[in-house]
Structure formats: C-alpha cells, structure tokens
Design an enzyme around this catalytic site. Structure first.
Site, PDB file in Angstrom:
ATOM      1  N   GLY A  66       0.813  -1.218   0.000  1.00 21.53           N
ATOM      2  CA  GLY A  66       0.000   0.000   0.000  1.00 21.53           C
ATOM      3  C   GLY A  66       0.842   1.262   0.000  1.00 21.53           C
ATOM      4  N   CYS A  67       1.888   1.268   0.796  1.00 19.47           N
ATOM      5  CA  CYS A  67       2.749   2.453   0.889  1.00 19.47           C
ATOM      6  C   CYS A  67       3.526   2.677  -0.414  1.00 19.47           C
ATOM      7  CB  CYS A  67       3.700   2.323   2.075  1.00 19.47           C
ATOM      8  SG  CYS A  67       2.803   2.212   3.642  1.00 19.47           S
TER       9      CYS A  67
END
Length: 173
Positions: A66-67
């Site tokens: 996600g990051c």
C-alpha cells in the site's frame, strides 16, 4: 454480556477520542519544526510550509504494497505537481537507510522524512502511523485526507487543489 460489549465500545471510543484530540484540522497552522530526511540532512518544515503549497504524506512502512502504491502514485505525478510549485515530502518511522532504499528501489523523486522519534507525527497530532495526507498553503493546512488512498493519492491531491481553487491541472491521473 451486552453490558460488557457496550463498556468495551465506550472505552475504545474514549481511547480513540483521546488519541485524536490534538490532531490538526483544516485551517490549523502547520507545525514549525526541524526534521531529518533520508540523507541525514535537516529540513526546516516551518520554512518549507511557510511559503507556497506543500504536500506532506504519512505512510506506515516503506516498501510495503500500500505504501509503495501511494508513493509511486505521487512519483508518477511529481513533475506535474512540482511544475505548479507543489513541494512533496513523505514521512514514516523508517530509518534513513530504509528510506534511502525505498527511494532508490522505486525512483522516488521527493525527500522522505525519517521520523524515528515521532516528532513530526506528534506535531501533526497523530498517534500511530496511518496513511494520511495534508496540503499546506502559506503555513495553513488547507486540506487533509485521514484515510489517504494508495493508487489514487496523486489524483486525490490534484482534485483537492482544483476544488479549493488553488491551481488547475490538465490531467487527473
């Protein structure tokens, strides 16, 4: 049993409210503090935030799915954002080495703030790291996203800047 569930719910709500009590909101002054970026150099965030538009985005951990999607979304729109004068900084608890590796692996063109001591997150009134983003104009928070997107972070930022009448963009990708 129902009483226990209600009691636990009330305790959790109070803990959440306590943790968020100092969180900055739209219209708040941006924090003025000094932080270190991935190179070990210091950056005066008060100076950075004080003039023009800055995007500062928080992410939990470098090089996680996600990051990475969030950072790469901003990477892919970086030229367009900076051409309009937007400064971009990412922030996480990761070390200088981890931030540098993240930049190198994904060709990230912006600096990443090393917040091991949690000073930046505390200055923004945040507890645990979560994916969030703030737009700051001339020292004032003009937009915040407390559940920032992964793949559409750049489009969300550009849309916010247009909705606020701060700037226009040709593309929304």
């Amino acid at each position: 049993m129902k009483t226990n569930i209600t009691l636990v719910s009330l305790i959790m709500l109070n803990l959440f409210n306590f943790a968020c009590a100092g969180a900055l909101k739209t219209g708040s002054n941006a924090p003025a503090l000094t932080a270190k970026i991935q190179t070990g150099e210091s950056v005066d965030l008060g100076e950075v935030f004080g003039e023009g538009v800055t995007l500062i985005f928080f992410y939990p951990k470098a090089d996680t799915p996600g990051c990475t999607a969030q950072a790469c979304s901003l990477r892919d729109s970086f030229e367009e954002l900076t051409a309009k004068g937007v400064k971009v900084y990412g922030v996480s608890y990761d070390s200088e080495e981890e931030q540098t590796q993240f930049i190198e692996k994904y060709n990230l063109p912006f600096d990443l703030i090393v917040d091991k001591n949690k000073a930046v997150s505390k200055a923004f009134g945040r507890g645990l790291y979560s994916r969030q983003a703030y737009l700051i104009q001339d020292g004032t928070i003009i937009w915040l996203d407390t559940s920032a997107s992964t793949k559409t972070q750049a489009a969300d930022v550009k849309q916010a800047l247009m909705d606020l009448g701060v700037m226009e963009f040709d593309s929304m990708s």
